[in-house]
Motif scaffolding. Structure first.
Motif, PDB file in Angstrom:
ATOM      1  N   MET A  90      30.055  15.352   4.092  1.00  0.00           N
ATOM      2  CA  MET A  90      30.827  14.784   2.986  1.00  0.00           C
ATOM      3  C   MET A  90      31.525  13.490   3.407  1.00  0.00           C
ATOM      4  O   MET A  90      31.574  12.520   2.646  1.00  0.00           O
ATOM      5  CB  MET A  90      31.843  15.800   2.468  1.00  0.00           C
ATOM      6  N   LEU A  91      32.056  13.478   4.619  1.00  0.00           N
ATOM      7  CA  LEU A  91      32.705  12.266   5.111  1.00  0.00           C
ATOM      8  C   LEU A  91      31.716  11.112   5.203  1.00  0.00           C
ATOM      9  O   LEU A  91      32.053   9.956   4.926  1.00  0.00           O
ATOM     10  CB  LEU A  91      33.318  12.513   6.490  1.00  0.00           C
ATOM     11  N   ARG A  92      30.495  11.412   5.606  1.00  0.00           N
ATOM     12  CA  ARG A  92      29.480  10.370   5.820  1.00  0.00           C
ATOM     13  C   ARG A  92      28.670  10.067   4.573  1.00  0.00           C
ATOM     14  O   ARG A  92      27.826   9.171   4.586  1.00  0.00           O
ATOM     15  CB  ARG A  92      28.535  10.808   6.946  1.00  0.00           C
ATOM     16  N   GLY A  93      28.891  10.843   3.510  1.00  0.00           N
ATOM     17  CA  GLY A  93      28.127  10.638   2.297  1.00  0.00           C
ATOM     18  C   GLY A  93      26.688  11.080   2.404  1.00  0.00           C
ATOM     19  O   GLY A  93      25.802  10.538   1.742  1.00  0.00           O
ATOM     20  N   GLU A  94      26.438  12.101   3.237  1.00  0.00           N
ATOM     21  CA  GLU A  94      25.082  12.612   3.432  1.00  0.00           C
ATOM     22  C   GLU A  94      24.893  13.874   2.608  1.00  0.00           C
ATOM     23  O   GLU A  94      25.801  14.685   2.466  1.00  0.00           O
ATOM     24  CB  GLU A  94      24.832  12.921   4.914  1.00  0.00           C
ATOM     25  N   SER A  95      23.688  14.040   2.084  1.00  0.00           N
ATOM     26  CA  SER A  95      23.405  15.227   1.261  1.00  0.00           C
ATOM     27  C   SER A  95      22.656  16.302   2.032  1.00  0.00           C
ATOM     28  O   SER A  95      22.622  17.463   1.623  1.00  0.00           O
ATOM     29  CB  SER A  95      22.587  14.831   0.032  1.00  0.00           C
ATOM     30  N   THR A  96      22.046  15.931   3.155  1.00  0.00           N
ATOM     31  CA  THR A  96      21.271  16.889   3.944  1.00  0.00           C
ATOM     32  C   THR A  96      21.733  16.851   5.392  1.00  0.00           C
ATOM     33  O   THR A  96      22.224  15.819   5.874  1.00  0.00           O
ATOM     34  CB  THR A  96      19.768  16.579   3.886  1.00  0.00           C
ATOM     35  N   PRO A  97      21.567  17.940   6.134  1.00  0.00           N
ATOM     36  CA  PRO A  97      21.945  17.963   7.545  1.00  0.00           C
ATOM     37  C   PRO A  97      21.159  16.923   8.340  1.00  0.00           C
ATOM     38  O   PRO A  97      20.006  16.615   8.028  1.00  0.00           O
ATOM     39  CB  PRO A  97      21.580  19.388   7.984  1.00  0.00           C
ATOM     40  N   THR A  98      21.788  16.385   9.378  1.00  0.00           N
ATOM     41  CA  THR A  98      21.168  15.351  10.200  1.00  0.00           C
ATOM     42  C   THR A  98      20.586  15.898  11.498  1.00  0.00           C
ATOM     43  O   THR A  98      20.016  15.156  12.271  1.00  0.00           O
ATOM     44  CB  THR A  98      22.185  14.256  10.549  1.00  0.00           C
ATOM     45  N   GLY A  99      20.737  17.180  11.740  1.00  0.00           N
ATOM     46  CA  GLY A  99      20.244  17.756  12.984  1.00  0.00           C
ATOM     47  C   GLY A  99      21.124  17.453  14.172  1.00  0.00           C
ATOM     48  O   GLY A  99      20.700  17.568  15.318  1.00  0.00           O
TER      49      GLY A  99
END
Length: 237
Positions: A156-165
C-alpha cells in the motif's frame, strides 16, 4: 551486573541487526569514535544508541543523507531508558577530523545510571536485556499473520497491487525488529517496541500498529481527491 557503555544520543531508535550509518562531526563524539577505534581488535567495539525523549539535537546530515551526530553545546536533553548497542563495522576519517561510520545494532540495554563528567561524552552503566521469545510456540504462530499484514502495508505504501517477491526474514525475532525499524512509526511507537520484553509481545504490538496503519491508508485511498490536492489550501470564497 552492569557494564559501562559510551552513549550516542540520537533522534532515532536502533534495533538489533539493523544497519545505521552515521556522520560524526562534533568534537566530543569524534573523541568517542577515536576511543573505540583505539580498543584492542578483539574487543567489542560498540557504543550505545539511545533515542532523545526531549531536548535539542543539531540538525545536520552527512554527505549521503545519513544522520549526523552532535548536540548543541551545553544542551539539556532527556533520554529514553532503553537503547541498543551499535557495533562499529566501518570507519572513514576525513581530513577535517569528521567521521563517516557504519554500524549495526547488536543488543538491547537499559540505562541504570549516566555519568556526564568522566569523559566529554556520556557514559552509562547499563544492564543488557536478553532476547526472550515469550510464550512457548507463540512467536512462530504469530509471525506468519504479522508478516502478511506487513507485506500488505508495504504494498500500500508503494502503490503496488501484487506481491513483489521481496525476501523477508522467517525468524520471528529478526522479523519483529525489522518491522519496528522500517514501518513508518513515531519515535514513541518505535521506542515502545524496542522496550518490550519478548518477541511475542513485540509481534502482537506490531500487529495492532500495522492494522492501524493499513486502515489509515485504506481511508486515504478512498478519498476521491488526490493527496497533493488535499495538501493545497482552498481559495477563500
Amino acid at each position: 551486573m552492569t557494564a559501562a557503555l559510551p552513549l550516542f544520543p540520537l533522534s532515532t531508535v536502533l534495533f538489533p541487526g539493523l544497519v545505521l550509518p552515521l556522520h560524526v562531526f562534533e568534537d566530543r563524539y569524534r573523541e568517542l569514535i577515536r576511543d573505540i577505534i583505539a580498543l584492542p581488535a578483539d574487543s567489542d567495539r560498540e557504543f550505545g544508541v539511545v533515542a532523545i525523549r526531549s531536548g535539542w539535537e543539531v540538525e545536520h546530515t552527512g554527505p549521503g543523507g545519513e544522520p549526523a551526530v552532535g548536540l548543541t553545546s551545553g544542551a539539556s536533553i532527556s533520554l529514553y531508558d532503553v537503547g541498543c548497542s551499535a557495533l562499529l563495522r566501518q570507519v572513514t576519517e576525513h581530513p577535517d577530523g569528521q567521521f563517516d561510520v557504519v554500524t549495526v545494532g547488536r543488543r538491547r540495554f537499559r540505562i541504570v545510571e549516566v555519568d556526564a563528567t568522566t569523559a566529554p561524552y556520556l557514559i552509562a552503566q547499563v544492564e543488557w536485556l536478553d532476547e526472550e521469545p515469550g510464550e512457548p510456540g507463540m512467536a512462530d504462530a504469530l509471525a506468519p499473520g504479522v508478516l502478511a499484514v506487513f507485506q500488505r502495508y508495504l504494498r500500500m505504501l508503494r502503490g503496488e497491487s501484487t506481491p513483489t517477491g521481496e525476501q523477508l526474514p522467517e525468524d520471528p525475532n529478526v522479523l519483529s525488529h525489522l518491522i519496528a525499524a522500517t514501518a513508518s512509526l513515531t519515535t514513541d511507537d518505535r521506542q515502545q517496541l524496542l522496550a518490550l520484553p519478548d518477541t511475542v509481545s513485540r509481534l502482537r504490538a506490531e500487529r495492532t500498529l500495522l492494522n492501524r496503519e493499513v486502515a489509515l491508508l485504506d481511508q486515504l485511498q478512498a478519498v476521491p481527491a488526490s493527496l497533493p490536492e488535499l495538501a493545497t489550501p482552498s481559495a477563500p470564497n
